[in-house]
Design a protein around this motif. Structure first.
Motif, PDB file in Angstrom:
ATOM      1  N   TYR A  21     -40.316  -4.007  31.021  1.00 52.18           N
ATOM      2  CA  TYR A  21     -40.757  -2.617  30.853  1.00 52.18           C
ATOM      3  C   TYR A  21     -40.827  -1.905  32.194  1.00 52.18           C
ATOM      4  O   TYR A  21     -40.461  -0.721  32.312  1.00 52.18           O
ATOM      5  N   GLN A  35     -26.489  -9.339  31.144  1.00 51.64           N
ATOM      6  CA  GLN A  35     -27.404  -9.794  30.095  1.00 51.64           C
ATOM      7  C   GLN A  35     -28.841  -9.388  30.404  1.00 51.64           C
ATOM      8  O   GLN A  35     -29.585  -8.964  29.514  1.00 51.64           O
ATOM      9  N   LYS A  48     -29.259  -5.665  29.858  1.00 51.27           N
ATOM     10  CA  LYS A  48     -29.337  -5.338  28.428  1.00 51.27           C
ATOM     11  C   LYS A  48     -30.757  -5.538  27.903  1.00 51.27           C
ATOM     12  O   LYS A  48     -31.244  -4.766  27.077  1.00 51.27           O
ATOM     13  N   LYS A  49     -31.425  -6.546  28.395  1.00 54.12           N
ATOM     14  CA  LYS A  49     -32.815  -6.808  28.003  1.00 54.12           C
ATOM     15  C   LYS A  49     -33.706  -5.617  28.342  1.00 54.12           C
ATOM     16  O   LYS A  49     -34.608  -5.256  27.576  1.00 54.12           O
ATOM     17  N   ASP A  51     -32.545  -2.412  28.791  1.00 53.83           N
ATOM     18  CA  ASP A  51     -32.099  -1.291  27.949  1.00 53.83           C
ATOM     19  C   ASP A  51     -32.677  -1.382  26.542  1.00 53.83           C
ATOM     20  O   ASP A  51     -32.999  -0.354  25.927  1.00 53.83           O
ATOM     21  N   ASP A  52     -32.816  -2.596  26.037  1.00 50.61           N
ATOM     22  CA  ASP A  52     -33.296  -2.794  24.667  1.00 50.61           C
ATOM     23  C   ASP A  52     -34.746  -2.355  24.460  1.00 50.61           C
ATOM     24  O   ASP A  52     -35.155  -2.121  23.323  1.00 50.61           O
ATOM     25  N   ILE A  53     -35.536  -2.285  25.548  1.00 49.26           N
ATOM     26  CA  ILE A  53     -36.944  -1.901  25.370  1.00 49.26           C
ATOM     27  C   ILE A  53     -37.233  -0.457  25.786  1.00 49.26           C
ATOM     28  O   ILE A  53     -38.368  -0.019  25.737  1.00 49.26           O
ATOM     29  N   LYS A  54     -36.185   0.267  26.173  1.00 43.29           N
ATOM     30  CA  LYS A  54     -36.403   1.672  26.508  1.00 43.29           C
ATOM     31  C   LYS A  54     -36.780   2.436  25.251  1.00 43.29           C
ATOM     32  O   LYS A  54     -36.352   2.110  24.150  1.00 43.29           O
TER      33      LYS A  54
END
Length: 295
Positions: A120, A135, A138-139, A141-144
């Protein structure tokens, strides 16, 4: 001296009195993850990852007192006081252990560690691509936060830290902060106009001060119960909200354009703040078709 400053100085002390500025922020952040008896610093996701505005302000104060000094890259402790000895047993052990665990960790190592462990705090990073794999990126980006429903928020800052407040804005994807205080001044760190504007805009949040819809501070002195607030707000609705419709329309236009904006003032409880009645007045405008949420 504030206890949190002793923790900061002890951290410098156990690393031979000198740390890279990024290293110091990252180590203070890692310390803050421990559930210790005394709270130290809160952090926000900033351009280099986790960052505490309060810690940076404390360092500038300590420099003024001749306790630390800095260069463009480093902070150094320059007095002989043993601040580690002044910490409670829990913090003493954590800070002393850090000197062993992170002894050979560079700022790059600590950036990579904190980004991966606490993604975060990397969502606003301008340097993540230099340090992380595809990778790992991407982790992050996935929590934005992509919530995009048009919403008029209200938020007060009473009883919370500057960073905790800013995280509320970030987590709710707020794009414009409308400061609706008559006078945007505060004795509480971070909440005077210039500090708040600078911090918000560094996080990609537009700050706008609209004092015309505020309440004069002299009218807020004798507020001892909810009835006192209700009398004040009845007067506010009659004498201010009926005269400031153009400013209410300005706020509505900001909402239509930016989708997620927040009205901010001091009080924690929305029922004790004029921002609630301002939001209701805006919701009664002909073109308002949206949601109100009090944070």
């Amino acid at each position: 001296m504030f206890y949190r400053r002793k923790v900061l100085l002890a951290m410098l002390q156990v690393f031979d009195n000198k740390l890279d500025k990024i290293q110091l922020q990252k180590l203070l952040f890692l310390h803050s993850r421990y559930l210790t008896k005394k709270k130290t610093y809160d952090f926000v996701p900033y351009k280099f990852g986790c960052y505490s505005f309060q810690a940076n302000a404390d360092l500038k104060t300590l420099k003024k007192y001749g306790i630390v000094n800095d260069t463009r890259v480093y902070w150094s402790k320059i007095n002989d006081t043993n601040y580690l000895a002044e910490l409670n047993n829990d913090d003493k052990k954590i800070v002393a252990d850090f000197a062993i665990i992170y002894k050979n960790k560079s700022s790059r190592d600590l950036i990579k560690l904190t980004y991966n462990r606490y993604p975060y705090y990397a969502i606003n990073s301008t340097i993540a691509e230099k340090h992380l794999s595809e990778q790992e990126l991407k982790k992050i980006d996935d929590i934005k936060f992509l919530e995009n429903q048009t919403t008029l928020f209200t938020i007060g800052y009473e009883g919370i830290s500057f960073e905790y407040y800013l995280n509320k804005l970030i987590r709710n994807n707020i794009r414009v902060l409308c400061d609706v205080r008559k006078n945007a001044l505060s004795m509480k760190f971070g909440f005077s106009k210039t500090q708040l504007k600078t911090a918000c805009e560094s996080l990609g949040i537009t700050y706008i001060h609209i004092p015309q819809v505020g309440i004069n501070s002299d009218k807020r002195r004798e507020l001892n119960c909810q009835k006192d607030y209700d009398i004040l707000f009845d007067e506010y609705k009659l004498n201010n909200l009926t005269q400031t419709i153009d400013y209410q329309k300005e706020i509505l236009n900001l909402l239509k354009k930016n989708k997620r904006i927040a009205l901010t003032c001091f009080e924690a409880e929305s029922c004790q703040c004029h921002r609630t009645h301002l939001a209701e007045a805006i919701s009664n405008l002909k073109e308002f078709k949206y949601v109100i949420e009090h944070l």
